[in-house]
Design an enzyme around this catalytic site. Structure first.
Site, short mmCIF file in Angstrom:
data_model
loop_
_atom_site.label_atom_id
_atom_site.label_comp_id
_atom_site.label_asym_id
_atom_site.label_seq_id
_atom_site.Cartn_x
_atom_site.Cartn_y
_atom_site.Cartn_z
N TYR A 1 45.69 50.80 29.09
CA TYR A 1 44.79 49.69 28.79
C TYR A 1 43.34 50.15 28.68
CZ TYR A 1 42.85 44.94 28.97
OH TYR A 1 42.18 43.76 28.69
N GLU B 1 41.97 53.20 28.29
CA GLU B 1 41.73 54.11 27.16
C GLU B 1 42.08 53.42 25.85
OE1 GLU B 1 39.97 56.58 27.43
OE2 GLU B 1 40.51 57.91 29.07
N VAL C 1 44.45 37.64 40.13
CA VAL C 1 44.18 36.93 41.40
C VAL C 1 44.12 35.41 41.30
CG1 VAL C 1 43.18 38.62 42.98
CG2 VAL C 1 41.72 37.59 41.23
N THR D 1 38.37 42.94 50.66
CA THR D 1 36.90 43.00 50.61
C THR D 1 36.41 43.32 49.20
OG1 THR D 1 36.97 45.31 51.30
CG2 THR D 1 36.61 43.68 53.04
N GLN D 2 37.34 43.71 48.30
CA GLN D 2 36.94 43.95 46.90
C GLN D 2 36.46 42.63 46.30
OE1 GLN D 2 40.06 44.00 48.11
NE2 GLN D 2 41.65 43.68 46.58
N ARG E 1 35.12 40.11 42.87
CA ARG E 1 35.27 39.81 41.44
C ARG E 1 34.16 38.83 41.05
NH1 ARG E 1 37.81 43.59 41.85
NH2 ARG E 1 40.01 44.00 41.52
N1 NAD Z 1 41.63 37.39 30.47
C1 NAD Z 1 40.73 38.28 30.85
O1 NAD Z 1 40.17 38.18 31.95
C2 NAD Z 1 40.34 39.43 29.93
C3 NAD Z 1 39.41 40.37 30.39
C4 NAD Z 1 39.05 41.42 29.57
C5 NAD Z 1 39.56 41.51 28.27
N2 NAD Z 1 40.46 40.59 27.84
C6 NAD Z 1 41.00 40.76 26.47
O2 NAD Z 1 40.97 39.52 25.79
C7 NAD Z 1 42.12 39.39 24.95
C8 NAD Z 1 42.87 38.12 25.31
O3 NAD Z 1 43.25 38.18 26.69
P1 NAD Z 1 44.17 37.07 27.35
O4 NAD Z 1 43.84 37.02 28.78
O5 NAD Z 1 44.15 35.84 26.53
O6 NAD Z 1 45.60 37.80 27.23
P2 NAD Z 1 47.03 37.17 26.89
O7 NAD Z 1 48.04 38.20 27.28
O8 NAD Z 1 47.16 35.80 27.47
O9 NAD Z 1 46.96 37.04 25.30
C9 NAD Z 1 47.16 38.12 24.44
C10 NAD Z 1 48.02 37.62 23.29
O10 NAD Z 1 48.17 38.69 22.33
C11 NAD Z 1 49.52 38.72 21.88
N3 NAD Z 1 49.79 40.10 21.44
C12 NAD Z 1 49.85 41.21 22.19
N4 NAD Z 1 50.06 42.29 21.42
C13 NAD Z 1 50.12 41.85 20.14
C14 NAD Z 1 50.29 42.49 18.89
N5 NAD Z 1 50.44 43.81 18.81
N6 NAD Z 1 50.28 41.73 17.76
C15 NAD Z 1 50.12 40.39 17.84
N7 NAD Z 1 49.95 39.71 19.01
C16 NAD Z 1 49.95 40.45 20.14
C17 NAD Z 1 50.33 38.32 23.10
O11 NAD Z 1 51.63 37.85 22.77
C18 NAD Z 1 49.44 37.22 23.71
O12 NAD Z 1 49.75 35.96 23.19
C19 NAD Z 1 42.95 40.65 25.15
O13 NAD Z 1 42.67 41.56 24.12
C20 NAD Z 1 42.45 41.19 26.48
O14 NAD Z 1 42.59 42.58 26.55
C21 NAD Z 1 40.87 39.55 28.64
#
Ligand code: NAD
Length: 319
Positions: free
Chosen positions: A149, A151, A191, A212-213, A215
């Site tokens: 994730y 990288e 969490v 204690t971490q 967010r």
């Molecule tokens: N929620 C957070 O706190 C958070 C924090 C940092 C970054 N992000 C980023 O924000 C974005 C959305 O996060 P989220 O919490 O809604 O995640 P989520 O897992 O609820 O949503 C991601 C969606 O992408 C779809 N998906 C995954 N791989 C796919 C692919 N190859 N092709 C098409 N669809 C695909 C999944 O089925 C899912 O519906 C992500 O890219 C995540 O890395 C989220």
């Protein structure tokens, strides 16, 4: 406008879809459904301004399908997320962040569409400074268990920068910090959803490590506002942190949720995997310079999320 939202059946994507449908947009959602919710994608199937495609962004079908459709904006959120998925879907994360990233950027180039990539605070790895500004480089172990994730998101950003430099694609990046709110999956183990579900079901609240971490949490409506603002006002190749500014320890969060749900749940301390950061705190000055501010405080956000989870758990039990 024609808006393409990849990952639009997921938590943040679905909240973005809802916002986009409030104005006169046509929304095209692409989601492979690897971690998406059918409850989310089915909600608007009858809306003439909504179209859903179950396609993976790394597939050839993705480019083939959208090469025939006009697209003005691309929000690329597609990527499995959340700690357990890093192990289960490591390969799929890498595919989404590499081939998927290239496909979505190729489409942006072809359609001359503006493009926003949702990267993550995880790219800071073990942060070197607090709060983290966009030019902080962080420390990531390229073979650590979270590396798929961390990288993955980093190479996604590199591919984006290359497309801007080489092909002048109008693309930029947002880095989300912990986002929470209604629409999170009931089985999400991060969490906030985990504690709320455990508290509502009267189960033990499981805290990894000594609690204690800390967010800094951001309610999803604020995160989505930041995302839209970055799309409309953000500059090509720039990066914008989006996240909450108030820190809370995991212990205090658990106790607050117990209090707000009036739960009898007890806290249980369990094993904490390594590479879980002790503290994350965003410097949000850059997105604020575009007009963003956090509007929903933690108590209000938790209240809304608890109501949403209570309703959905009740519905699930009665089905
Ligand atoms: N929620 C957070 O706190 C958070 C924090 C940092 C970054 N992000 C980023 O924000 C974005 C959305 O996060 P989220 O919490 O809604 O995640 P989520 O897992 O609820 O949503 C991601 C969606 O992408 C779809 N998906 C995954 N791989 C796919 C692919 N190859 N092709 C098409 N669809 C695909 C999944 O089925 C899912 O519906 C992500 O890219 C995540 O890395 C989220």
């Amino acid at each position: 406008m024609n808006i393409l939202i990849t990952g639009g059946a997921g938590f943040i994507g679905f909240n973005l879809v809802q916002q986009m449908l409030k104005t006169k947009n046509r929304v095209f959602v692409v989601d492979s459904m690897i971690t998406g919710s059918s409850e989310n994608y089915k909600k608007y199937l009858k809306d003439p301004n909504y179209k859903f495609y179950q396609i993976a962004i790394e597939s050839a079908e993705f480019l083939k399908t959208f090469s025939k459709i006009n697209i003005d904006r691309i929000y690329n959120l597609a990527c499995p997320t959340g700690p357990p998925n890093i192990k289960i879907y490591g390969e799929e994360i890498i595919n989404a962040c590499t081939t998927g990233m290239q496909n979505t950027l190729k489409l942006a180039k072809l359609k001359k569409a503006k493009y926003v990539y949702t990267s993550s605070a995880e790219i800071y790895g073990k942060p070197l400074y607090f709060p983290q500004a966009e030019n902080d480089l962080g420390l990531v172990d390229p073979q650590g268990w979270r590396a798929n994730y961390e990288e993955g998101k980093r190479i996604g950003e590199t591919i984006l920068a290359m497309y801007v430099d080489k092909y002048d694609v109008n693309a930029l990046t947002v880095r989300f910090f912990n986002t929470y709110g209604p629409g999170m999956s009931l089985s999400d183990t991060r969490v906030v959803p985990r504690f709320i579900k455990q508290a509502l079901l009267g189960e033990e609240i499981t805290i990894q490590g000594d609690g204690t971490q800390s967010r800094a949490l951001c309610y999803v409506d604020d995160s989505v506002k930041g995302l839209i603002l970055a799309m409309e006002k953000g500059k090509k190749r720039e990066i914008y942190n989006i996240g909450g500014k108030t820190e809370i320890t995991v212990n205090n969060l658990a106790n607050l949720i117990i209090k707000m749900t009036k739960s009898k749940s007890k806290i249980k301390y369990i094993y904490r995997p390594n590479h879980d950061s002790d503290r994350r705190l965003p410097n949000t000055a850059k997105i604020e310079s575009l007009g963003w501010k956090q509007t929903i405080d933690l108590k209000e956000g938790l209240k809304r999320m608890i109501e949403n989870f209570r309703e959905r758990i009740y519905k699930q039990k009665s089905n």
